[in-house]
Design a protein around this motif. Sequence first.
Motif, PDB file in Angstrom:
ATOM      1  N   ILE A 100      -5.231  48.410  32.206  1.00 45.61           N
ATOM      2  CA  ILE A 100      -4.396  49.495  32.956  1.00 45.61           C
ATOM      3  C   ILE A 100      -3.448  49.996  32.338  1.00 45.61           C
ATOM      4  CG2 ILE A 100      -3.448  49.862  34.993  1.00 45.61           C
ATOM      5  CD1 ILE A 100      -4.909  47.244  36.146  1.00 45.61           C
ATOM      6  N   MET A 101      -3.091  51.549  32.389  1.00 47.59           N
ATOM      7  CA  MET A 101      -2.348  52.079  31.573  1.00 47.59           C
ATOM      8  C   MET A 101      -1.334  52.896  32.536  1.00 47.59           C
ATOM      9  SD  MET A 101      -2.920  54.703  28.410  1.00 47.59           S
ATOM     10  CE  MET A 101      -1.713  56.007  28.303  1.00 47.59           C
ATOM     11  N   LEU A 102       0.147  52.374  32.574  1.00 46.09           N
ATOM     12  CA  LEU A 102       0.949  53.133  33.452  1.00 46.09           C
ATOM     13  C   LEU A 102       1.546  54.570  33.076  1.00 46.09           C
ATOM     14  CD1 LEU A 102       0.187  50.533  35.068  1.00 46.09           C
ATOM     15  CD2 LEU A 102       2.505  50.811  36.157  1.00 46.09           C
ATOM     16  N   VAL A 103       1.285  55.538  33.555  1.00 43.30           N
ATOM     17  CA  VAL A 103       2.077  56.681  33.035  1.00 43.30           C
ATOM     18  C   VAL A 103       3.205  57.435  34.096  1.00 43.30           C
ATOM     19  CG1 VAL A 103       0.430  57.073  31.281  1.00 43.30           C
ATOM     20  CG2 VAL A 103       0.386  58.217  33.803  1.00 43.30           C
ATOM     21  N   GLY A 104       3.957  58.128  33.692  1.00 43.36           N
ATOM     22  CA  GLY A 104       4.859  58.951  34.503  1.00 43.36           C
ATOM     23  C   GLY A 104       6.171  59.185  33.939  1.00 43.36           C
ATOM     24  N   LEU A 105       7.218  60.106  34.658  1.00 40.10           N
ATOM     25  CA  LEU A 105       8.249  60.384  34.287  1.00 40.10           C
ATOM     26  C   LEU A 105       9.238  59.309  34.292  1.00 40.10           C
ATOM     27  CD1 LEU A 105       8.254  63.956  35.846  1.00 40.10           C
ATOM     28  CD2 LEU A 105       7.425  63.392  33.638  1.00 40.10           C
ATOM     29  N   TYR A 106      10.595  59.770  33.954  1.00 39.68           N
ATOM     30  CA  TYR A 106      11.578  58.918  33.682  1.00 39.68           C
ATOM     31  C   TYR A 106      12.096  58.083  35.050  1.00 39.68           C
ATOM     32  CZ  TYR A 106      14.074  59.414  29.259  1.00 39.68           C
ATOM     33  OH  TYR A 106      14.692  59.607  27.930  1.00 39.68           O
ATOM     34  N   GLY A 107      12.317  56.816  35.043  1.00 42.87           N
ATOM     35  CA  GLY A 107      12.970  56.416  36.207  1.00 42.87           C
ATOM     36  C   GLY A 107      12.201  56.202  37.689  1.00 42.87           C
ATOM     37  N   THR A 186       4.488  52.251  29.564  1.00 43.33           N
ATOM     38  CA  THR A 186       4.854  53.367  28.712  1.00 43.33           C
ATOM     39  C   THR A 186       6.075  53.862  29.225  1.00 43.33           C
ATOM     40  OG1 THR A 186       3.550  55.122  30.032  1.00 43.33           O
ATOM     41  CG2 THR A 186       2.056  53.801  28.575  1.00 43.33           C
ATOM     42  N   ALA A 187       6.318  54.971  28.082  1.00 42.36           N
ATOM     43  CA  ALA A 187       7.736  55.416  27.988  1.00 42.36           C
ATOM     44  C   ALA A 187       7.630  56.770  28.918  1.00 42.36           C
ATOM     45  CB  ALA A 187       8.169  55.944  26.730  1.00 42.36           C
ATOM     46  N   GLY A 188       8.753  56.984  29.638  1.00 45.83           N
ATOM     47  CA  GLY A 188       8.866  58.197  30.590  1.00 45.83           C
ATOM     48  C   GLY A 188       9.723  59.253  29.839  1.00 45.83           C
ATOM     49  N   ARG A 189       9.663  60.440  30.383  1.00 45.97           N
ATOM     50  CA  ARG A 189      10.377  61.619  30.029  1.00 45.97           C
ATOM     51  C   ARG A 189      10.991  62.223  31.098  1.00 45.97           C
ATOM     52  NH1 ARG A 189       8.987  60.058  25.819  1.00 45.97           N
ATOM     53  NH2 ARG A 189       8.475  61.225  23.730  1.00 45.97           N
ATOM     54  N   GLU A 195       5.829  65.927  22.795  1.00 43.32           N
ATOM     55  CA  GLU A 195       5.857  64.610  22.167  1.00 43.32           C
ATOM     56  C   GLU A 195       5.226  63.505  23.170  1.00 43.32           C
ATOM     57  OE1 GLU A 195       9.258  61.331  20.258  1.00 43.32           O
ATOM     58  OE2 GLU A 195       9.859  63.193  21.273  1.00 43.32           O
ATOM     59  N   LEU A 196       5.604  63.689  24.237  1.00 43.78           N
ATOM     60  CA  LEU A 196       5.042  62.617  25.433  1.00 43.78           C
ATOM     61  C   LEU A 196       3.350  62.663  25.330  1.00 43.78           C
ATOM     62  CD1 LEU A 196       5.540  60.106  27.059  1.00 43.78           C
ATOM     63  CD2 LEU A 196       5.881  61.589  29.012  1.00 43.78           C
ATOM     64  N   VAL A 197       3.249  63.929  25.575  1.00 43.03           N
ATOM     65  CA  VAL A 197       1.773  64.464  25.620  1.00 43.03           C
ATOM     66  C   VAL A 197       1.050  63.580  24.538  1.00 43.03           C
ATOM     67  CG1 VAL A 197       0.103  66.377  25.505  1.00 43.03           C
ATOM     68  CG2 VAL A 197       1.993  66.659  27.087  1.00 43.03           C
ATOM     69  N   ASP A 198       1.281  63.950  23.482  1.00 39.21           N
ATOM     70  CA  ASP A 198       0.793  63.363  22.236  1.00 39.21           C
ATOM     71  C   ASP A 198       0.607  61.811  22.164  1.00 39.21           C
ATOM     72  OD1 ASP A 198       0.144  65.981  21.108  1.00 39.21           O
ATOM     73  OD2 ASP A 198       1.715  65.916  19.640  1.00 39.21           O
ATOM     74  N   GLU A 199       1.779  61.260  22.509  1.00 36.82           N
ATOM     75  CA  GLU A 199       1.805  59.885  22.462  1.00 36.82           C
ATOM     76  C   GLU A 199       0.880  59.264  23.441  1.00 36.82           C
ATOM     77  OE1 GLU A 199       5.726  57.767  22.079  1.00 36.82           O
ATOM     78  OE2 GLU A 199       5.003  56.515  23.813  1.00 36.82           O
ATOM     79  N   LEU A 200       0.944  59.778  24.761  1.00 35.62           N
ATOM     80  CA  LEU A 200      -0.228  59.281  25.828  1.00 35.62           C
ATOM     81  C   LEU A 200      -1.622  59.549  25.346  1.00 35.62           C
ATOM     82  CD1 LEU A 200       1.921  60.225  28.940  1.00 35.62           C
ATOM     83  CD2 LEU A 200       1.750  58.175  28.036  1.00 35.62           C
ATOM     84  N   ARG A 201      -1.679  60.756  24.837  1.00 33.93           N
ATOM     85  CA  ARG A 201      -3.183  61.115  24.528  1.00 33.93           C
ATOM     86  C   ARG A 201      -3.850  60.136  23.519  1.00 33.93           C
ATOM     87  NH1 ARG A 201      -3.106  67.193  24.078  1.00 33.93           N
ATOM     88  NH2 ARG A 201      -3.790  67.421  26.341  1.00 33.93           N
ATOM     89  N   ALA A 229      -0.712  66.673  39.294  1.00 29.05           N
ATOM     90  CA  ALA A 229      -1.743  67.480  38.790  1.00 29.05           C
ATOM     91  C   ALA A 229      -1.654  67.393  37.324  1.00 29.05           C
ATOM     92  CB  ALA A 229      -1.631  69.047  39.429  1.00 29.05           C
ATOM     93  N   SER A 230      -0.605  67.755  36.815  1.00 31.41           N
ATOM     94  CA  SER A 230      -0.336  67.883  35.535  1.00 31.41           C
ATOM     95  C   SER A 230      -0.671  66.744  34.621  1.00 31.41           C
ATOM     96  CB  SER A 230       1.234  68.495  34.741  1.00 31.41           C
ATOM     97  OG  SER A 230       2.167  67.571  35.581  1.00 31.41           O
ATOM     98  N   PHE A 231      -0.328  65.257  35.091  1.00 28.33           N
ATOM     99  CA  PHE A 231      -0.789  64.167  34.418  1.00 28.33           C
ATOM    100  C   PHE A 231      -2.224  64.046  34.625  1.00 28.33           C
ATOM    101  CE2 PHE A 231       3.639  62.829  34.508  1.00 28.33           C
ATOM    102  CZ  PHE A 231       3.637  62.184  33.240  1.00 28.33           C
ATOM    103  N   ASN A 232      -2.826  64.376  35.898  1.00 29.90           N
ATOM    104  CA  ASN A 232      -4.394  64.480  35.817  1.00 29.90           C
ATOM    105  C   ASN A 232      -4.971  65.179  34.703  1.00 29.90           C
ATOM    106  OD1 ASN A 232      -6.448  63.395  37.348  1.00 29.90           O
ATOM    107  ND2 ASN A 232      -6.209  64.959  38.798  1.00 29.90           N
TER     108      ASN A 232
END
Length: 454
Positions: A100-107, A186-189, A195-201, A229-232
């Motif tokens: 499982i990978m967790l993603v999302g914005l800061y905080g 994972t890291a937030g932004r 940069e985050l897009v690349d890292e997550l991809r 929608a955008s993370f999707n």
Amino acid sequence: MALEGLRKGIFDAISRLKGKRKLDEAELQEMVRSLRRALQEADFNVRQTKEITERLALRMVEEELRPGLTLQTHALNILYTELVRMLGPAREIRPHGQTIMLVGLYGQGKTTTTAKLADWWRRKHQASVAVIEADVHRPGALAQLEQLLEGTGVPVFGDASCSDANDIVRRGLKLHANVDVLIIDTAGRHQLDAELVDELRDMSALVKASERILVIDAQVGQAAGPVAASFNDLVDVTGVIVTKLDGTARGGGALSAVATTGAPIIFTGEGEKIEDIERFESDRFISRLLGMGDIQGLLDLAPDDLDEVEAMRLTQRMMSGRFTLNDMYTQMDMMSKIGTLDKLLSYLPAGMMGGMGQMDRKQKEEMQENLERYRTIMDSMTEDEKNNPKLLRSQRIARIARGSGVQERNVKELITQWSKSRKMMKGIQGNRQMSKQMRKMMKSGEFDEFDMPM
Ligand SMILES: Nc1nc2c(ncn2[C@@H]2O[C@H](COP(=O)(O)OP(=O)(O)OP(=O)(O)O)[C@@H](O)[C@H]2O)c(=O)[nH]1
Ligand SMILES: [Mg+2]
């Protein structure tokens, strides 16, 4: 309890209809107005608020009030189905074999949720779990995760001196290749930047995660929709966790906005502690919100002639898995007092009626007509026969018919009725939602499921 304000708003609105059975147009409009206010305060958007309240008003007028129901319960049932419909169906979560990978914005609560999920899998599914801290940007992320999981026995892999997230993930995957459930923080932004897009991809390709879970703070309200929608688009989100529902009155906005993107909400975070995580199933969530989770609440809305203990016994019988002639006798006795089984079940939220709704009306009427005769017949039976109606072969049937002064045909009818009722009870047990609700009711009433004296 999340959305406490909405709950209060809804009850204030529909309490105008308390004890009433006749709809007054002005009162209905007044109720709709305060309901609209309550929904908007919970941050539901204007269109959703309009849709729900308009459908409620329409259904209040068009749908016939079931016998014994007050308008207040009727409104509550309608609201239940409308809110559940808006939030969408629940999604199953595979109990084992997950990366499982967790993603999302800061905080937003990613690190906290990583720990909560690890502990949830450990507790709920006795899974062997490990976590990887892949946030190389937030200072102290590794220490934070270690602290959250202290005492749980869940191993935390990370490397505070390494600045390459994917290198950490690669090593972590290797080290924990054999665990059942592996969770990666994972890291937030501030926002989804390049940069985050690349890292997550890259990470997503490396990990080949079975779940890519987006973590969103409920406080962002309706803005949760565009974020989801955008993370999707980026990582093909398999599920969303809405956190901090405990800390906002505006959670309705986040939940509904995410639901409309089609990304399923799978958990909610409702506190800072590791155990403050709940599986999100819209039917359960809404029934909790509307206070439908306990039979006491339902009985408060019921007419006086419904005996609480007997209702509880009936509920218990329905769920006990056994169904003897005596059980049917008790059930019929109950029905003779309250009218129909339908009436009792009309206090359950409409969406939980499942199998019951399909029960044949004619069959129910027949049951009531036959009630007196059944009693007489059963009085001529032995305890053994009542406990095990399969014993009732032709000789016994003849004896019972003679003893109770009826035709053998009538005894056979009783047996057929028993077998039909038993099938129906099985149907209820097979209905997951209904079973759960029933069990919860029994728990809250402190009735033991199997050892109730009848
Ligand atoms: N009340 C409440 N607080 C929460 C919940 N989930 C997280 N928090 C708090 O929110 C704050 C941020 O949580 P983190 O888990 O650090 O969030 P994050 O997404 O990892 O943050 P970054 O790593 O900085 O991007 C912390 O103070 C948490 O205790 C929740 O469900 N309810
Ligand atoms: Mg974090």
